[in-house]
Design a protein around this motif. Structure first.
Motif, mmCIF file in Angstrom:
data_model
loop_
_atom_site.group_PDB
_atom_site.id
_atom_site.type_symbol
_atom_site.label_atom_id
_atom_site.label_comp_id
_atom_site.label_asym_id
_atom_site.label_seq_id
_atom_site.Cartn_x
_atom_site.Cartn_y
_atom_site.Cartn_z
ATOM 1 N N MET A 59 0.823 -1.209 0.000
ATOM 2 C CA MET A 59 0.000 0.000 0.000
ATOM 3 C C MET A 59 0.858 1.261 0.000
ATOM 4 O O MET A 59 0.542 2.241 -0.677
ATOM 5 C CB MET A 59 -0.939 0.000 1.216
ATOM 6 N N ALA A 60 1.965 1.221 0.743
ATOM 7 C CA ALA A 60 2.853 2.385 0.791
ATOM 8 C C ALA A 60 3.467 2.658 -0.581
ATOM 9 O O ALA A 60 3.600 3.810 -1.002
ATOM 10 C CB ALA A 60 3.948 2.169 1.836
ATOM 11 N N VAL A 61 3.808 1.584 -1.318
ATOM 12 C CA VAL A 61 4.387 1.755 -2.652
ATOM 13 C C VAL A 61 3.329 2.272 -3.633
ATOM 14 O O VAL A 61 3.586 3.170 -4.434
ATOM 15 C CB VAL A 61 4.995 0.421 -3.168
ATOM 16 N N ARG A 62 2.111 1.737 -3.542
ATOM 17 C CA ARG A 62 1.089 2.088 -4.532
ATOM 18 C C ARG A 62 0.385 3.410 -4.234
ATOM 19 O O ARG A 62 0.003 4.128 -5.150
ATOM 20 C CB ARG A 62 0.043 0.977 -4.622
ATOM 21 N N CYS A 63 0.163 3.696 -2.944
ATOM 22 C CA CYS A 63 -0.643 4.872 -2.586
ATOM 23 C C CYS A 63 0.179 5.974 -1.937
ATOM 24 O O CYS A 63 -0.349 7.014 -1.574
ATOM 25 C CB CYS A 63 -1.772 4.482 -1.632
ATOM 26 N N GLY A 64 1.461 5.745 -1.722
ATOM 27 C CA GLY A 64 2.306 6.730 -1.050
ATOM 28 C C GLY A 64 2.430 6.415 0.436
ATOM 29 O O GLY A 64 1.539 5.793 1.011
ATOM 30 N N GLU A 65 3.534 6.879 1.044
ATOM 31 C CA GLU A 65 3.823 6.578 2.454
ATOM 32 C C GLU A 65 2.689 7.019 3.380
ATOM 33 O O GLU A 65 2.405 6.374 4.375
ATOM 34 C CB GLU A 65 5.139 7.244 2.886
ATOM 35 N N GLY A 66 2.034 8.136 3.042
ATOM 36 C CA GLY A 66 0.980 8.643 3.916
ATOM 37 C C GLY A 66 -0.389 8.096 3.577
ATOM 38 O O GLY A 66 -1.384 8.810 3.639
ATOM 39 N N PHE A 67 -0.475 6.799 3.203
ATOM 40 C CA PHE A 67 -1.748 6.243 2.730
ATOM 41 C C PHE A 67 -2.809 6.141 3.825
ATOM 42 O O PHE A 67 -3.985 5.958 3.548
ATOM 43 C CB PHE A 67 -1.533 4.885 2.049
ATOM 44 N N CYS A 68 -2.385 6.242 5.111
ATOM 45 C CA CYS A 68 -3.366 6.209 6.202
ATOM 46 C C CYS A 68 -2.778 6.927 7.412
ATOM 47 O O CYS A 68 -1.598 7.299 7.403
ATOM 48 C CB CYS A 68 -3.712 4.771 6.574
ATOM 49 N N GLY A 69 -3.613 7.113 8.464
ATOM 50 C CA GLY A 69 -3.134 7.768 9.673
ATOM 51 C C GLY A 69 -2.124 6.901 10.412
ATOM 52 O O GLY A 69 -0.928 7.170 10.410
ATOM 53 N N THR A 70 -2.620 5.817 11.025
ATOM 54 C CA THR A 70 -1.707 4.908 11.722
ATOM 55 C C THR A 70 -1.844 3.512 11.144
ATOM 56 O O THR A 70 -2.900 3.159 10.617
ATOM 57 C CB THR A 70 -2.040 4.835 13.229
ATOM 58 N N ARG A 71 -0.777 2.740 11.237
ATOM 59 C CA ARG A 71 -0.828 1.380 10.700
ATOM 60 C C ARG A 71 -0.340 0.381 11.737
ATOM 61 O O ARG A 71 0.492 0.692 12.581
ATOM 62 C CB ARG A 71 -0.009 1.286 9.421
ATOM 63 N N GLN A 72 -0.887 -0.825 11.623
ATOM 64 C CA GLN A 72 -0.519 -1.895 12.550
ATOM 65 C C GLN A 72 -0.390 -3.173 11.730
ATOM 66 O O GLN A 72 -1.222 -3.444 10.859
ATOM 67 C CB GLN A 72 -1.618 -2.037 13.604
ATOM 68 N N ALA A 73 0.661 -3.956 12.017
ATOM 69 C CA ALA A 73 0.877 -5.194 11.264
ATOM 70 C C ALA A 73 0.195 -6.375 11.947
ATOM 71 O O ALA A 73 0.295 -6.542 13.155
ATOM 72 C CB ALA A 73 2.369 -5.453 11.121
ATOM 73 N N ALA A 74 -0.510 -7.176 11.158
ATOM 74 C CA ALA A 74 -1.127 -8.404 11.664
ATOM 75 C C ALA A 74 -0.204 -9.570 11.326
ATOM 76 O O ALA A 74 0.335 -9.637 10.220
ATOM 77 C CB ALA A 74 -2.485 -8.609 11.008
ATOM 78 N N VAL A 75 -0.021 -10.471 12.271
ATOM 79 C CA VAL A 75 0.803 -11.660 12.031
ATOM 80 C C VAL A 75 -0.130 -12.830 11.733
ATOM 81 O O VAL A 75 -1.090 -13.063 12.467
ATOM 82 C CB VAL A 75 1.680 -11.976 13.262
ATOM 83 N N LEU A 76 0.145 -13.548 10.627
ATOM 84 C CA LEU A 76 -0.713 -14.670 10.224
ATOM 85 C C LEU A 76 -0.834 -15.679 11.367
ATOM 86 O O LEU A 76 0.170 -16.054 11.981
ATOM 87 C CB LEU A 76 -0.144 -15.352 8.980
ATOM 88 N N GLY A 77 -2.064 -16.071 11.655
ATOM 89 C CA GLY A 77 -2.296 -17.114 12.655
ATOM 90 C C GLY A 77 -2.330 -16.630 14.106
ATOM 91 O O GLY A 77 -2.579 -17.415 15.003
ATOM 92 N N GLU A 78 -2.048 -15.339 14.333
ATOM 93 C CA GLU A 78 -2.041 -14.827 15.720
ATOM 94 C C GLU A 78 -3.306 -14.042 16.030
ATOM 95 O O GLU A 78 -3.506 -12.950 15.502
ATOM 96 C CB GLU A 78 -0.813 -13.939 15.948
ATOM 97 N N PRO A 79 -4.175 -14.591 16.919
ATOM 98 C CA PRO A 79 -5.424 -13.895 17.234
ATOM 99 C C PRO A 79 -5.171 -12.552 17.924
ATOM 100 O O PRO A 79 -4.213 -12.406 18.681
ATOM 101 C CB PRO A 79 -6.135 -14.863 18.197
ATOM 102 N N MET A 80 -6.022 -11.565 17.609
ATOM 103 C CA MET A 80 -5.916 -10.246 18.240
ATOM 104 C C MET A 80 -7.295 -9.876 18.758
ATOM 105 O O MET A 80 -8.313 -10.234 18.170
ATOM 106 C CB MET A 80 -5.499 -9.186 17.216
ATOM 107 N N ARG A 81 -7.334 -9.137 19.833
ATOM 108 C CA ARG A 81 -8.599 -8.690 20.404
ATOM 109 C C ARG A 81 -8.898 -7.283 19.877
ATOM 110 O O ARG A 81 -8.078 -6.389 20.022
ATOM 111 C CB ARG A 81 -8.458 -8.691 21.934
ATOM 112 N N LEU A 82 -10.031 -7.095 19.224
ATOM 113 C CA LEU A 82 -10.426 -5.766 18.756
ATOM 114 C C LEU A 82 -11.829 -5.500 19.291
ATOM 115 O O LEU A 82 -12.792 -6.121 18.826
ATOM 116 C CB LEU A 82 -10.459 -5.695 17.224
ATOM 117 N N GLY A 83 -11.948 -4.604 20.263
ATOM 118 C CA GLY A 83 -13.246 -4.346 20.881
ATOM 119 C C GLY A 83 -13.799 -5.642 21.434
ATOM 120 O O GLY A 83 -13.119 -6.359 22.159
#
Ligand SMILES: [Zn+2]
Ligand SMILES: [Zn+2]
Length: 358
Positions: A59-83
């Motif tokens: 996304m950074a290459v295609r849309c530019g470094e500022g493509f969003c406010g903040t970014r977070q990386a998801a790791v395959l297979g690792e559950p995350m709690r969101l709300g």
């Protein structure tokens, strides 16, 4: 919890109220989970983006470094709690970094596939079927007529042609994210060590794949016309965006064999219409059989179809006793492969080519 409490369709796209996020939203939203880097799924302008490291980089290459406010990386297979929900990214086998997204809450599991394929692809992690109650699938090739041949056979066809016509260049139209890199990787796997030339538009994504650990061998950008003598590319394979095969750019090559790598090349008329001499059926989407197999493997009792040939797949599901519905999500499916289906790629008509007076 009912599936529709967990995931609902809004004008922005699929929304999870208890987690307060959208998946692959079509318009800017405060929080987006992105399945993969194709432009119909990964759009710029969101507040926060959660996606795999590779998708964030794409996304950074295609849309530019500022493509969003903040970014977070998801790791395959690792559950995350969101709300109030648990979210896990699983490999989708579609392009580098592509993921299915599993959402769980109150004993209900929904998997959104994004786009996916089951054919082996050396450039990305293989698809894993994930057990769920609701499976959200694409249906780009959701008609029984679509059966993709083994990709390696198609690559062998290209190499056979190069061996048969050493005095000609081979100009291969291939989408710049996923398809082009996969073709190169398959050519290397088949023992083709010669330099592969690329159109300038592909340079940054090719380099990014290498940076992210996908070796592509000797890749060279096609030099400017003034620098390249005629005949330089005899015996060479050149990859370019599909539309470039019709442009002035392509005239520098010696008597080129025009090829196009796409699932749509299964349809002979489409190859003819595009003036493709060597159609290569290479797709990054599941074919009919793989769509059906995957639906069965997830064990889901309910299927939602986002885009593509939704009606045929929904019908097939109902004959198997599954609950199914099309989501009619306009805005998906104009990703690179699907665009060719709608002929959005310009096809130069005879005599109307730039720089040529009739
Ligand atoms: Zn895609
Ligand atoms: Zn798509």
């Amino acid at each position: 919890m009912r599936p529709t409490d967990l995931l609902t369709l809004t004008p922005e796209g699929l929304y999870c109220p208890p987690g307060n996020f959208h998946i692959d939203p079509l318009r800017p939203v405060p929080r987006a989970l992105i399945t993969h880097g194709h432009s119909d799924h990964a759009r710029p302008g969101h507040g926060a983006v959660l996606a795999t490291t590779e998708t964030l980089a794409i996304m950074a290459v295609r849309c530019g470094e500022g493509f969003c406010g903040t970014r977070q990386a998801a790791v395959l297979g690792e559950p995350m709690r969101l709300g109030g929900v648990t979210v896990t990214f699983h490999p989708a086998g579609h392009v580098l970094g592509s993921a299915q997204i599993l959402i769980e809450a109150g004993g209900c599991r929904i998997v959104n596939s994004g786009d996916y394929k089951r054919e082996p692809d050396p450039t990305c992690t293989a698809f894993e079927p994930i057990a769920c109650d609701v499976f959200i699938t694409e249906a780009t090739f959701g008609l029984p007529v679509f059966r993709h041949p083994p990709t390696r056979d198609e690559v062998a066809k290209l190499l056979d042609s190069v061996a048969l016509f050493p005095e000609r260049s081979h100009l291969v139209g291939a989408y710049s994210l996923g398809k082009a890199q996969r073709l190169v990787a398959l050519l290397r796997e088949a023992g083709h060590d010669a330099p592969v030339y690329i159109h300038g538009a592909m340079e940054r994504l090719m380099a990014l794949y290498e940076t992210l650990g996908v070796p592509l061998g000797d890749i060279r950008k096609v030099p400017l016309a003034e620098e390249a003598g005629r005949g330089t590319f005899a015996g060479s394979i050149i990859l370019c965006p599909p539309s470039a095969t019709q442009e002035i750019w392509s005239r520098r090559f010696a008597d080129p064999v025009t090829a196009f790598a796409s699932g749509w090349m299964r349809v002979r008329a489409r190859a003819r219409q595009r003036g493709v001499e060597l159609p290569l059926v290479v797709s990054d989407h599941a074919d009919w059989e793989d769509l059906c197999t995957t639906i069965c493997e997830t064990g889901a009792s309910e299927i939602w179809v986002t885009h593509g040939e939704a009606d045929a797949l929904v019908h097939w599901c109902t004959t198997r006793g599954l609950k199914a519905k099309p989501l009619h999500m306009l805005g998906y499916g104009d990703d690179e492969e699907a665009a060719a289906a709608e002929n959005e790629m310009p096809i130069a008509s005879e005599g109307a080519t730039e720089g040529k007076t009739p």
